[in-house]
Design a protein around this motif. Structure first.
Motif, PDB file in Angstrom:
ATOM      1  N   GLU A 265     -49.461   4.965   9.414  1.00  0.00           N
ATOM      2  CA  GLU A 265     -48.321   5.824   9.568  1.00  0.00           C
ATOM      3  C   GLU A 265     -48.808   7.330   9.802  1.00  0.00           C
ATOM      4  N   LEU A 266     -49.660   7.812   9.201  1.00  0.00           N
ATOM      5  CA  LEU A 266     -50.174   9.039   9.217  1.00  0.00           C
ATOM      6  C   LEU A 266     -50.677   9.377  10.578  1.00  0.00           C
ATOM      7  N   VAL A 267     -51.828   8.340  10.888  1.00  0.00           N
ATOM      8  CA  VAL A 267     -52.444   8.362  12.117  1.00  0.00           C
ATOM      9  C   VAL A 267     -51.685   8.369  13.543  1.00  0.00           C
ATOM     10  N   ALA A 268     -50.489   7.228  13.156  1.00  0.00           N
ATOM     11  CA  ALA A 268     -49.728   7.360  14.455  1.00  0.00           C
ATOM     12  C   ALA A 268     -48.790   8.776  14.404  1.00  0.00           C
TER      13      ALA A 268
ATOM     14  N   THR B 132     -45.455  27.677  -2.892  1.00  0.00           N
ATOM     15  CA  THR B 132     -43.847  28.027  -2.956  1.00  0.00           C
ATOM     16  C   THR B 132     -43.351  28.065  -1.525  1.00  0.00           C
ATOM     17  N   ALA B 133     -43.875  28.830  -0.569  1.00  0.00           N
ATOM     18  CA  ALA B 133     -43.392  28.909   0.637  1.00  0.00           C
ATOM     19  C   ALA B 133     -42.865  27.353   1.271  1.00  0.00           C
ATOM     20  N   SER B 134     -43.703  26.423   0.905  1.00  0.00           N
ATOM     21  CA  SER B 134     -43.262  25.080   1.264  1.00  0.00           C
ATOM     22  C   SER B 134     -41.950  24.575   0.535  1.00  0.00           C
ATOM     23  N   VAL B 135     -41.728  24.870  -0.758  1.00  0.00           N
ATOM     24  CA  VAL B 135     -40.717  24.629  -1.218  1.00  0.00           C
ATOM     25  C   VAL B 135     -39.443  25.549  -0.875  1.00  0.00           C
ATOM     26  N   ALA B 136     -39.847  26.755  -0.320  1.00  0.00           N
ATOM     27  CA  ALA B 136     -38.525  27.614   0.171  1.00  0.00           C
ATOM     28  C   ALA B 136     -37.997  27.017   1.257  1.00  0.00           C
TER      29      ALA B 136
ATOM     30  N   GLY C  80     -33.910  27.369   4.069  1.00  0.00           N
ATOM     31  CA  GLY C  80     -33.789  27.731   5.545  1.00  0.00           C
ATOM     32  C   GLY C  80     -35.048  28.487   6.013  1.00  0.00           C
ATOM     33  N   LEU C  81     -36.100  28.521   4.988  1.00  0.00           N
ATOM     34  CA  LEU C  81     -37.575  29.179   5.725  1.00  0.00           C
ATOM     35  C   LEU C  81     -38.056  28.092   6.638  1.00  0.00           C
ATOM     36  N   GLY C  82     -38.623  28.479   7.289  1.00  0.00           N
ATOM     37  CA  GLY C  82     -39.537  27.572   8.363  1.00  0.00           C
ATOM     38  C   GLY C  82     -40.872  27.196   7.710  1.00  0.00           C
ATOM     39  N   GLY C  83     -41.662  26.907   8.549  1.00  0.00           N
ATOM     40  CA  GLY C  83     -43.176  26.715   8.061  1.00  0.00           C
ATOM     41  C   GLY C  83     -43.258  25.129   7.789  1.00  0.00           C
ATOM     42  N   LEU C  84     -44.507  24.689   7.182  1.00  0.00           N
ATOM     43  CA  LEU C  84     -44.777  23.424   6.837  1.00  0.00           C
ATOM     44  C   LEU C  84     -44.056  22.759   5.905  1.00  0.00           C
ATOM     45  N   GLY C  85     -43.285  23.583   5.066  1.00  0.00           N
ATOM     46  CA  GLY C  85     -42.354  23.000   4.188  1.00  0.00           C
ATOM     47  C   GLY C  85     -41.236  22.208   4.924  1.00  0.00           C
ATOM     48  N   SER C  86     -40.833  22.951   6.040  1.00  0.00           N
ATOM     49  CA  SER C  86     -39.712  22.043   6.743  1.00  0.00           C
ATOM     50  C   SER C  86     -40.057  20.840   7.314  1.00  0.00           C
ATOM     51  N   ILE C  87     -41.320  20.598   7.778  1.00  0.00           N
ATOM     52  CA  ILE C  87     -41.801  19.304   8.331  1.00  0.00           C
ATOM     53  C   ILE C  87     -41.869  18.348   6.995  1.00  0.00           C
ATOM     54  N   LEU C  88     -42.380  18.897   5.807  1.00  0.00           N
ATOM     55  CA  LEU C  88     -42.441  17.995   4.684  1.00  0.00           C
ATOM     56  C   LEU C  88     -41.106  17.584   4.138  1.00  0.00           C
ATOM     57  N   LEU C  89     -40.127  18.572   4.156  1.00  0.00           N
ATOM     58  CA  LEU C  89     -38.897  18.051   3.797  1.00  0.00           C
ATOM     59  C   LEU C  89     -38.375  17.049   4.630  1.00  0.00           C
ATOM     60  N   GLU C  90     -38.310  17.365   5.856  1.00  0.00           N
ATOM     61  CA  GLU C  90     -37.806  16.470   6.839  1.00  0.00           C
ATOM     62  C   GLU C  90     -38.298  14.969   6.791  1.00  0.00           C
TER      63      GLU C  90
ATOM     64  N   THR D 287     -35.983  11.764   5.761  1.00  0.00           N
ATOM     65  CA  THR D 287     -36.071  10.380   6.886  1.00  0.00           C
ATOM     66  C   THR D 287     -36.858   9.281   6.404  1.00  0.00           C
ATOM     67  N   TYR D 288     -37.486   9.379   5.215  1.00  0.00           N
ATOM     68  CA  TYR D 288     -38.672   8.298   4.585  1.00  0.00           C
ATOM     69  C   TYR D 288     -39.563   8.095   5.643  1.00  0.00           C
ATOM     70  N   ASP D 289     -40.037   9.243   6.289  1.00  0.00           N
ATOM     71  CA  ASP D 289     -41.232   9.136   7.165  1.00  0.00           C
ATOM     72  C   ASP D 289     -42.205   9.603   6.563  1.00  0.00           C
ATOM     73  N   TYR D 290     -43.012   8.789   6.042  1.00  0.00           N
ATOM     74  CA  TYR D 290     -44.194   8.957   5.074  1.00  0.00           C
ATOM     75  C   TYR D 290     -45.229   9.296   5.828  1.00  0.00           C
ATOM     76  N   GLY D 291     -45.550   9.146   7.239  1.00  0.00           N
ATOM     77  CA  GLY D 291     -46.558   9.690   7.874  1.00  0.00           C
ATOM     78  C   GLY D 291     -46.455  11.097   7.931  1.00  0.00           C
ATOM     79  N   GLN D 292     -45.205  11.530   8.289  1.00  0.00           N
ATOM     80  CA  GLN D 292     -44.500  12.701   8.650  1.00  0.00           C
ATOM     81  C   GLN D 292     -45.056  13.641   7.093  1.00  0.00           C
ATOM     82  N   THR D 293     -44.530  12.967   5.954  1.00  0.00           N
ATOM     83  CA  THR D 293     -44.716  13.821   4.884  1.00  0.00           C
ATOM     84  C   THR D 293     -45.999  14.137   4.563  1.00  0.00           C
ATOM     85  N   LEU D 294     -46.861  13.059   4.523  1.00  0.00           N
ATOM     86  CA  LEU D 294     -48.272  13.049   4.197  1.00  0.00           C
ATOM     87  C   LEU D 294     -48.976  14.029   5.320  1.00  0.00           C
TER      88      LEU D 294
END
Length: 229
Positions: free
Chosen positions: A5-8, A159-163, A167-177, A181-188
């Motif tokens: 899923e990560l590679v995809a 902490t910026a990831s958790v922020a 509403g703060l952007g950055g890599l945390g927004s991709i992680l939380l999304e 959505t239970y998209d483990y590839g995106q989360t990883l």
């Protein structure tokens, strides 16, 4: 498997090049981290250097640093957002407060670590207190000072990831999304990028610390700087 899923997910150019993709969000994350630590350094570093030089207020540094570290950063950021509204400013304010203790402690400890005989030698050479600080104490304090900055940077990157919760952007927004959505590839993928960014920034700061630290201090015990008049 999650690796597939990560590679995809990483194989999709849209996930890299879009306005909310990895490249754009990594740039935002880097901007937030560098700006927060820079502001914290501008605030805390002169205070730490002055306290270390004068020897006054050392206990206050310890108490203040421990108190700020005990603050729940996400809760503090959320409070700022509730008071000032959603935006970069209140969130960055919370990150700056998070970074201050490590920078303050590093600057104070760095100057305090300079041996008494080095200070006495600087005085004996006729240096003014300001010359002692800038020509002797600051160069000797550089390793610990940058150690504080490196610690602050690592804390802010995480902490910026958790922020992104507020509403703060950055890599945390991709992680939380990805989590939502239970998209483990995106989360990883987001988690790996955050970890790689933290390692990269730490390496860069380590190289910078080594570059600005006089060779004699890197290779041996601190020594008094030669007066240039």
């Amino acid at each position: 498997m999650i690796i597939n899923e990560l590679v995809a997910w990483l194989s999709d150019p849209e996930h890299w090049l879009s306005s909310t993709g990895l490249l754009a969000q990594t740039g935002r994350h880097l901007y937030y981290c560098v700006l927060s630590v820079l502001c914290a350094s501008i605030i805390a570093m002169p205070i730490g250097l002055w306290i270390g030089h004068t020897g006054r207020g050392g206990a206050t540094v310890v108490v203040l640093s421990n108190s700020l570290r005990a603050l729940p950063t996400l809760g503090l950021v959320t409070l700022f957002v509730l008071v000032a509204g959603i935006g970069e400013a209140p969130t960055l304010a919370g990150l700056v407060i998070l970074a201050i203790p490590a920078v303050l402690s590093g600057a104070y400890a760095g100057v305090q670590s300079v041996p008494a005989e080095v200070r006495d030698a600087a005085k004996g050479m006729g240096m003014t207190p300001m010359q002692q600080l800038w020509q002797v104490e600051l160069p000797n304090a550089a390793p610990l000072l940058f150690g504080g900055v490196r610690t602050a940077m690592l804390q802010v990157v995480a902490t910026a990831s958790v922020a992104a919760y507020v509403g703060l952007g950055g890599l945390g927004s991709i992680l939380l999304e990805g989590i939502k959505t239970y998209d483990y590839g995106q989360t990883l993928a987001a988690a790996l990028c955050i970890a790689l960014l933290a390692v990269l920034l730490d390496v860069l700061l380590s190289r910078l610390s080594r570059a600005v630290t006089p060779r004699g201090i890197r290779s041996g015990p601190p020594a008094a700087a030669t007066s240039t008049g």
